[in-house]
Design a protein around this motif. Sequence first.
Motif, PDB file in Angstrom:
ATOM      1  N   GLY A  12       0.767  -1.294   0.017  1.00  0.00           N
ATOM      2  CA  GLY A  12       0.084  -0.044   0.131  1.00  0.00           C
ATOM      3  C   GLY A  12       1.102   1.422   0.034  1.00  0.00           C
ATOM      4  O   GLY A  12       0.518   2.400   0.290  1.00  0.00           O
ATOM      5  N   LYS A  13       2.084   1.402  -0.310  1.00  0.00           N
ATOM      6  CA  LYS A  13       2.942   2.484  -0.506  1.00  0.00           C
ATOM      7  C   LYS A  13       2.257   3.534  -1.414  1.00  0.00           C
ATOM      8  O   LYS A  13       2.312   4.654  -1.060  1.00  0.00           O
ATOM      9  CB  LYS A  13       4.500   1.792  -0.648  1.00  0.00           C
ATOM     10  CG  LYS A  13       5.067   1.079  -0.045  1.00  0.00           C
ATOM     11  CD  LYS A  13       6.540   0.623  -0.637  1.00  0.00           C
ATOM     12  CE  LYS A  13       6.218  -0.224  -1.842  1.00  0.00           C
ATOM     13  NZ  LYS A  13       5.625  -1.263  -1.696  1.00  0.00           N
ATOM     14  N   SER A  14       1.976   3.359  -2.665  1.00  0.00           N
ATOM     15  CA  SER A  14       1.840   4.151  -3.457  1.00  0.00           C
ATOM     16  C   SER A  14       0.233   4.912  -2.894  1.00  0.00           C
ATOM     17  O   SER A  14       0.040   6.088  -3.058  1.00  0.00           O
ATOM     18  CB  SER A  14       1.482   3.703  -4.951  1.00  0.00           C
ATOM     19  OG  SER A  14       2.540   3.011  -5.329  1.00  0.00           O
ATOM     20  N   SER A  15      -0.493   3.874  -2.550  1.00  0.00           N
ATOM     21  CA  SER A  15      -1.866   4.510  -1.961  1.00  0.00           C
ATOM     22  C   SER A  15      -1.516   5.307  -1.045  1.00  0.00           C
ATOM     23  O   SER A  15      -2.405   6.522  -0.685  1.00  0.00           O
ATOM     24  CB  SER A  15      -2.708   3.031  -1.395  1.00  0.00           C
ATOM     25  OG  SER A  15      -2.767   2.289  -2.653  1.00  0.00           O
ATOM     26  N   LEU A  16      -0.649   4.988   0.169  1.00  0.00           N
ATOM     27  CA  LEU A  16      -0.470   5.940   1.295  1.00  0.00           C
ATOM     28  C   LEU A  16       0.281   7.235   0.783  1.00  0.00           C
ATOM     29  O   LEU A  16      -0.382   8.483   1.230  1.00  0.00           O
ATOM     30  CB  LEU A  16       0.351   5.159   2.313  1.00  0.00           C
ATOM     31  CG  LEU A  16       0.627   5.947   3.710  1.00  0.00           C
ATOM     32  CD1 LEU A  16      -0.706   6.178   4.400  1.00  0.00           C
ATOM     33  CD2 LEU A  16       1.712   5.280   4.558  1.00  0.00           C
TER      34      LEU A  16
HETATM   35  N1  LIG Z   1      -4.636  -0.299   3.592  1.00  0.00           N
HETATM   36  C1  LIG Z   1      -5.086  -0.945   2.563  1.00  0.00           C
HETATM   37  N2  LIG Z   1      -6.508  -1.298   2.720  1.00  0.00           N
HETATM   38  C2  LIG Z   1      -7.043  -1.830   1.490  1.00  0.00           C
HETATM   39  N3  LIG Z   1      -6.568  -1.705   0.403  1.00  0.00           N
HETATM   40  C3  LIG Z   1      -5.457  -1.401   0.142  1.00  0.00           C
HETATM   41  C4  LIG Z   1      -4.577  -0.725   1.149  1.00  0.00           C
HETATM   42  N4  LIG Z   1      -3.454  -0.291   0.609  1.00  0.00           N
HETATM   43  C5  LIG Z   1      -3.416  -0.782  -0.556  1.00  0.00           C
HETATM   44  N5  LIG Z   1      -4.615  -1.182  -0.912  1.00  0.00           N
HETATM   45  C6  LIG Z   1      -4.871  -1.663  -2.282  1.00  0.00           C
HETATM   46  O1  LIG Z   1      -3.961  -2.743  -2.511  1.00  0.00           O
HETATM   47  C7  LIG Z   1      -3.624  -2.694  -3.806  1.00  0.00           C
HETATM   48  C8  LIG Z   1      -2.066  -2.406  -3.830  1.00  0.00           C
HETATM   49  O2  LIG Z   1      -1.418  -1.153  -3.241  1.00  0.00           O
HETATM   50  P1  LIG Z   1      -0.446  -0.134  -3.785  1.00  0.00           P
HETATM   51  O3  LIG Z   1      -0.473  -0.109  -5.270  1.00  0.00           O
HETATM   52  O4  LIG Z   1      -0.498   1.052  -3.064  1.00  0.00           O
HETATM   53  O5  LIG Z   1       0.457  -1.100  -3.027  1.00  0.00           O
HETATM   54  P2  LIG Z   1       2.410  -0.629  -3.132  1.00  0.00           P
HETATM   55  O6  LIG Z   1       2.957  -0.908  -1.903  1.00  0.00           O
HETATM   56  O7  LIG Z   1       2.642   0.611  -3.715  1.00  0.00           O
HETATM   57  O8  LIG Z   1       2.836  -1.699  -4.206  1.00  0.00           O
HETATM   58  P3  LIG Z   1       4.100  -1.905  -5.062  1.00  0.00           P
HETATM   59  O9  LIG Z   1       5.215  -2.487  -4.143  1.00  0.00           O
HETATM   60  O10 LIG Z   1       3.841  -3.073  -5.899  1.00  0.00           O
HETATM   61  O11 LIG Z   1       4.496  -0.731  -5.561  1.00  0.00           O
HETATM   62  C9  LIG Z   1      -4.319  -1.543  -4.545  1.00  0.00           C
HETATM   63  O12 LIG Z   1      -5.391  -2.102  -5.248  1.00  0.00           O
HETATM   64  C10 LIG Z   1      -4.729  -0.564  -3.622  1.00  0.00           C
HETATM   65  O13 LIG Z   1      -6.063   0.089  -3.510  1.00  0.00           O
END
Ligand SMILES: Nc1ncnc2c1ncn2[C@@H]1O[C@H](COP(=O)(O)OP(=O)(O)OP(=O)(O)O)[C@@H](O)[C@H]1O
Length: 217
Positions: A12-16
């Motif tokens: 969830g890094k990009s989401s956060l």
């Molecule tokens: N805390 C959360 N609760 C529910 N869903 C989440 C949460 N965080 C992220 N998501 C969902 O999980 C998926 C992955 O999230 P995201 O792309 O932000 O991850 P990331 O850590 O950036 O991944 P990567 O390492 O591949 O770049 C997305 O579909 C997002 O909407």
Amino acid sequence: MIIGICGNIGAGKSSLTSLLQKELGFTAVYEAVDENPFLEDFYRDMHRWAFHSQLFFLIKRFDFLKKVKDEGTVILQDRTIYEDVEIFARNLHMMKYIDERDWKLYHDTFTTLSDHLTPPSGLIYIKCSLPTLLKRIQKRGRGYESDIDPRYLERLNNLYEEWFSRFELSPKLVVDGDKLDFVENPEDRKIVLEQVSGFVKNIATGVQSKLFNGGKT
Ligand SMILES: Nc1ncnc2c1ncn2[C@@H]1O[C@H](COP(=O)(O)OP(=O)(O)OP(=O)(O)O)[C@@H](O)[C@H]1O
Ligand SMILES: Nc1nc(=O)c2ncn([C@H]3C[C@H](O)[C@@H](CO)O3)c2[nH]1
């Protein structure tokens, strides 16, 4: 100040990062995933492409650190250079997808370049269990990640735990990625925003008092 956002694939890094950008007005710099011309091939054939893919991520991460100007604003970095080296590349070496000679070259490159490396002012780790990661990766639906072996993710998770607990270069905050759904749940979002703004405020106060003391502690 630079705040690193770290965590396993799909944590969830990009989401956060985008939530903090929107709600707290921080500046965000996202990981260059789509730009990595080796990533799809890497997931298809780790032996053949591990070294190339790692080198690409490493150079991109240094490129970011060289360009970014710390001008008193909060800049969020979606994944840090430490994760490339200490987690992803180390794991690929341990799994023998990167042989001794390439590992030495990769590591020497990192060590040479890291002479000029300034650690982030703070590090936020989104901690997730394996079932949560698998669910999120599936939810996001990137084609090349669809066959990721859960054992591969678990190895990365173990390395994350070990690395994060021994990391001492900056203040740290853990966000519980299993319990807090900051994507869909407004209450969880509020909790995370409070946690992060308190964390950043503390760092800023520390930085200010250091400046006020002329750098003495
Ligand atoms: N805390 C959360 N609760 C529910 N869903 C989440 C949460 N965080 C992220 N998501 C969902 O999980 C998926 C992955 O999230 P995201 O792309 O932000 O991850 P990331 O850590 O950036 O991944 P990567 O390492 O591949 O770049 C997305 O579909 C997002 O909407
Ligand atoms: N092998 C490897 N090494 C890295 O340093 C690295 N950094 C990110 N990634 C992969 C994970 C996600 O699929 C996707 C998005 O994070 O990119 C990496 N893969």
